[in-house]
Design a protein around this motif. Structure first.
Motif, mmCIF file in Angstrom:
data_model
loop_
_atom_site.group_PDB
_atom_site.id
_atom_site.type_symbol
_atom_site.label_atom_id
_atom_site.label_comp_id
_atom_site.label_asym_id
_atom_site.label_seq_id
_atom_site.Cartn_x
_atom_site.Cartn_y
_atom_site.Cartn_z
ATOM 1 N N ILE A 21 -41.005 70.131 13.316
ATOM 2 C CA ILE A 21 -41.521 68.951 12.631
ATOM 3 C C ILE A 21 -40.481 68.372 11.686
ATOM 4 C CG2 ILE A 21 -43.229 68.180 10.938
ATOM 5 C CD1 ILE A 21 -45.196 70.150 12.289
ATOM 6 N N ALA A 22 -39.795 69.227 10.943
ATOM 7 C CA ALA A 22 -38.790 68.751 9.996
ATOM 8 C C ALA A 22 -37.641 68.031 10.700
ATOM 9 C CB ALA A 22 -38.254 69.920 9.173
ATOM 10 N N VAL A 23 -37.149 68.605 11.789
ATOM 11 C CA VAL A 23 -36.039 67.977 12.518
ATOM 12 C C VAL A 23 -36.489 66.669 13.163
ATOM 13 C CG1 VAL A 23 -34.500 68.254 14.508
ATOM 14 C CG2 VAL A 23 -34.764 70.104 12.869
ATOM 15 N N THR A 24 -37.706 66.654 13.691
ATOM 16 C CA THR A 24 -38.219 65.427 14.301
ATOM 17 C C THR A 24 -38.317 64.305 13.271
ATOM 18 O OG1 THR A 24 -39.469 66.693 15.919
ATOM 19 C CG2 THR A 24 -40.165 64.428 15.553
ATOM 20 N N GLU A 25 -38.815 64.625 12.102
ATOM 21 C CA GLU A 25 -38.948 63.607 11.057
ATOM 22 C C GLU A 25 -37.588 63.160 10.531
ATOM 23 O OE1 GLU A 25 -41.573 61.885 9.926
ATOM 24 O OE2 GLU A 25 -42.621 62.813 11.602
ATOM 25 N N LEU A 26 -36.669 64.089 10.384
ATOM 26 C CA LEU A 26 -35.336 63.708 9.899
ATOM 27 C C LEU A 26 -34.572 62.878 10.921
ATOM 28 C CD1 LEU A 26 -34.175 66.958 8.088
ATOM 29 C CD2 LEU A 26 -34.732 64.770 7.048
ATOM 30 N N ALA A 27 -34.727 63.197 12.187
ATOM 31 C CA ALA A 27 -33.983 62.483 13.227
ATOM 32 C C ALA A 27 -34.632 61.153 13.595
ATOM 33 C CB ALA A 27 -33.867 63.359 14.467
ATOM 34 N N ARG A 29 -35.058 58.555 11.951
ATOM 35 C CA ARG A 29 -34.315 57.402 11.429
ATOM 36 C C ARG A 29 -33.247 56.916 12.403
ATOM 37 N NH1 ARG A 29 -32.781 59.052 5.291
ATOM 38 N NH2 ARG A 29 -34.795 58.544 4.345
ATOM 39 N N TRP A 30 -32.605 57.851 13.069
ATOM 40 C CA TRP A 30 -31.450 57.513 13.877
ATOM 41 C C TRP A 30 -31.710 57.556 15.378
ATOM 42 C CZ3 TRP A 30 -31.039 61.385 10.020
ATOM 43 C CH2 TRP A 30 -30.513 60.917 8.814
ATOM 44 N N ILE A 31 -32.694 58.325 15.818
ATOM 45 C CA ILE A 31 -32.943 58.509 17.251
ATOM 46 C C ILE A 31 -34.355 58.045 17.564
ATOM 47 C CG2 ILE A 31 -33.058 60.197 19.117
ATOM 48 C CD1 ILE A 31 -31.207 61.979 17.460
ATOM 49 N N ALA A 32 -34.494 57.216 18.578
ATOM 50 C CA ALA A 32 -35.811 56.695 18.932
ATOM 51 C C ALA A 32 -36.722 57.811 19.460
ATOM 52 C CB ALA A 32 -35.674 55.596 19.965
ATOM 53 N N PHE A 33 -36.211 58.673 20.301
ATOM 54 C CA PHE A 33 -36.996 59.780 20.850
ATOM 55 C C PHE A 33 -36.624 61.075 20.123
ATOM 56 C CE2 PHE A 33 -36.577 56.672 24.292
ATOM 57 C CZ PHE A 33 -37.925 56.416 24.515
ATOM 58 N N SER A 34 -36.904 61.119 18.835
ATOM 59 C CA SER A 34 -36.499 62.260 18.022
ATOM 60 C C SER A 34 -37.241 63.537 18.391
ATOM 61 C CB SER A 34 -36.731 61.957 16.544
ATOM 62 O OG SER A 34 -38.105 61.703 16.306
ATOM 63 N N LEU A 35 -38.368 63.410 19.075
ATOM 64 C CA LEU A 35 -39.108 64.592 19.495
ATOM 65 C C LEU A 35 -38.313 65.422 20.500
ATOM 66 C CD1 LEU A 35 -41.863 65.787 18.860
ATOM 67 C CD2 LEU A 35 -42.768 64.610 20.841
ATOM 68 N N PHE A 36 -37.449 64.751 21.288
ATOM 69 C CA PHE A 36 -36.611 65.472 22.251
ATOM 70 C C PHE A 36 -35.527 66.294 21.561
ATOM 71 C CE2 PHE A 36 -37.875 61.934 25.252
ATOM 72 C CZ PHE A 36 -38.789 62.717 25.919
ATOM 73 N N VAL A 37 -35.278 66.027 20.304
ATOM 74 C CA VAL A 37 -34.346 66.835 19.520
ATOM 75 C C VAL A 37 -35.113 67.897 18.740
ATOM 76 C CG1 VAL A 37 -32.636 66.778 17.663
ATOM 77 C CG2 VAL A 37 -32.715 64.936 19.337
ATOM 78 N N GLY A 38 -36.273 67.524 18.221
ATOM 79 C CA GLY A 38 -37.045 68.431 17.376
ATOM 80 C C GLY A 38 -37.653 69.604 18.115
ATOM 81 N N ILE A 39 -38.154 69.374 19.321
ATOM 82 C CA ILE A 39 -38.797 70.462 20.068
ATOM 83 C C ILE A 39 -37.818 71.576 20.435
ATOM 84 C CG2 ILE A 39 -39.937 71.053 22.244
ATOM 85 C CD1 ILE A 39 -41.501 68.458 21.998
ATOM 86 N N PRO A 40 -36.674 71.270 21.044
ATOM 87 C CA PRO A 40 -35.745 72.375 21.361
ATOM 88 C C PRO A 40 -35.207 73.082 20.114
ATOM 89 C CG PRO A 40 -35.143 70.417 22.587
ATOM 90 C CD PRO A 40 -36.194 70.015 21.618
ATOM 91 N N THR A 41 -35.008 72.325 19.047
ATOM 92 C CA THR A 41 -34.534 72.938 17.810
ATOM 93 C C THR A 41 -35.577 73.890 17.250
ATOM 94 O OG1 THR A 41 -33.287 70.921 17.356
ATOM 95 C CG2 THR A 41 -33.571 72.461 15.535
ATOM 96 N N GLY A 42 -36.834 73.489 17.280
ATOM 97 C CA GLY A 42 -37.911 74.351 16.813
ATOM 98 C C GLY A 42 -38.064 75.597 17.660
ATOM 99 N N VAL A 43 -37.956 75.440 18.974
ATOM 100 C CA VAL A 43 -38.070 76.599 19.873
ATOM 101 C C VAL A 43 -36.924 77.576 19.620
ATOM 102 C CG1 VAL A 43 -37.932 77.315 22.288
ATOM 103 C CG2 VAL A 43 -39.377 75.394 21.642
ATOM 104 N N LEU A 44 -35.724 77.068 19.472
ATOM 105 C CA LEU A 44 -34.572 77.929 19.202
ATOM 106 C C LEU A 44 -34.726 78.647 17.865
ATOM 107 C CD1 LEU A 44 -31.757 78.870 20.118
ATOM 108 C CD2 LEU A 44 -30.823 76.916 18.887
ATOM 109 N N ALA A 45 -35.168 77.933 16.848
ATOM 110 C CA ALA A 45 -35.382 78.561 15.542
ATOM 111 C C ALA A 45 -36.470 79.634 15.628
ATOM 112 C CB ALA A 45 -35.759 77.506 14.508
ATOM 113 N N GLY A 46 -37.525 79.373 16.386
ATOM 114 C CA GLY A 46 -38.598 80.352 16.542
ATOM 115 C C GLY A 46 -38.118 81.613 17.228
ATOM 116 N N ILE A 47 -37.317 81.472 18.259
ATOM 117 C CA ILE A 47 -36.783 82.634 18.982
ATOM 118 C C ILE A 47 -35.887 83.471 18.073
ATOM 119 C CG2 ILE A 47 -35.215 83.322 20.838
ATOM 120 C CD1 ILE A 47 -36.374 80.952 22.448
ATOM 121 N N ILE A 48 -35.064 82.805 17.304
ATOM 122 C CA ILE A 48 -34.177 83.531 16.389
ATOM 123 C C ILE A 48 -34.987 84.264 15.323
ATOM 124 C CG2 ILE A 48 -32.425 83.212 14.591
ATOM 125 C CD1 ILE A 48 -31.267 80.967 16.372
#
Length: 69
Positions: A21-27, A29-48
């Motif tokens: 959610i944090a990455v999606t909201e931050l991105a 501003r600059w990326i129209a489909f920010s969810l495509f950045v936020g979801i993989p980032t969240g999954v990677l953070a969760g796995i770690i």
């Protein structure tokens, strides 16, 4: 702790949601489909986080300090 794997998944799920959610909201501003950045980032953070918390929960009392009698 009786079920370290369950606790690790709970912590990892919370981390994945928060980071995603944090990455999606931050991105947004600059990326129209920010969810495509936020979801993989969240999954990677969760796995770690799952791996780290499971390692911490299951670590035996290994100490690097040796005692002599």
């Amino acid at each position: 702790m009786r079920h370290p794997l369950f606790a690790s998944f709970a912590v990892g799920l919370a981390a994945a949601l928060l980071v995603g959610i944090a990455v999606t909201e931050l991105a947004a501003r600059w990326i129209a489909f920010s969810l495509f950045v936020g979801i993989p980032t969240g999954v990677l953070a969760g796995i770690i986080v799952i791996a780290v918390t499971y390692a911490l929960f299951t670590r035996r009392g290994t100490s690097t300090v040796e005692t002599t009698d």
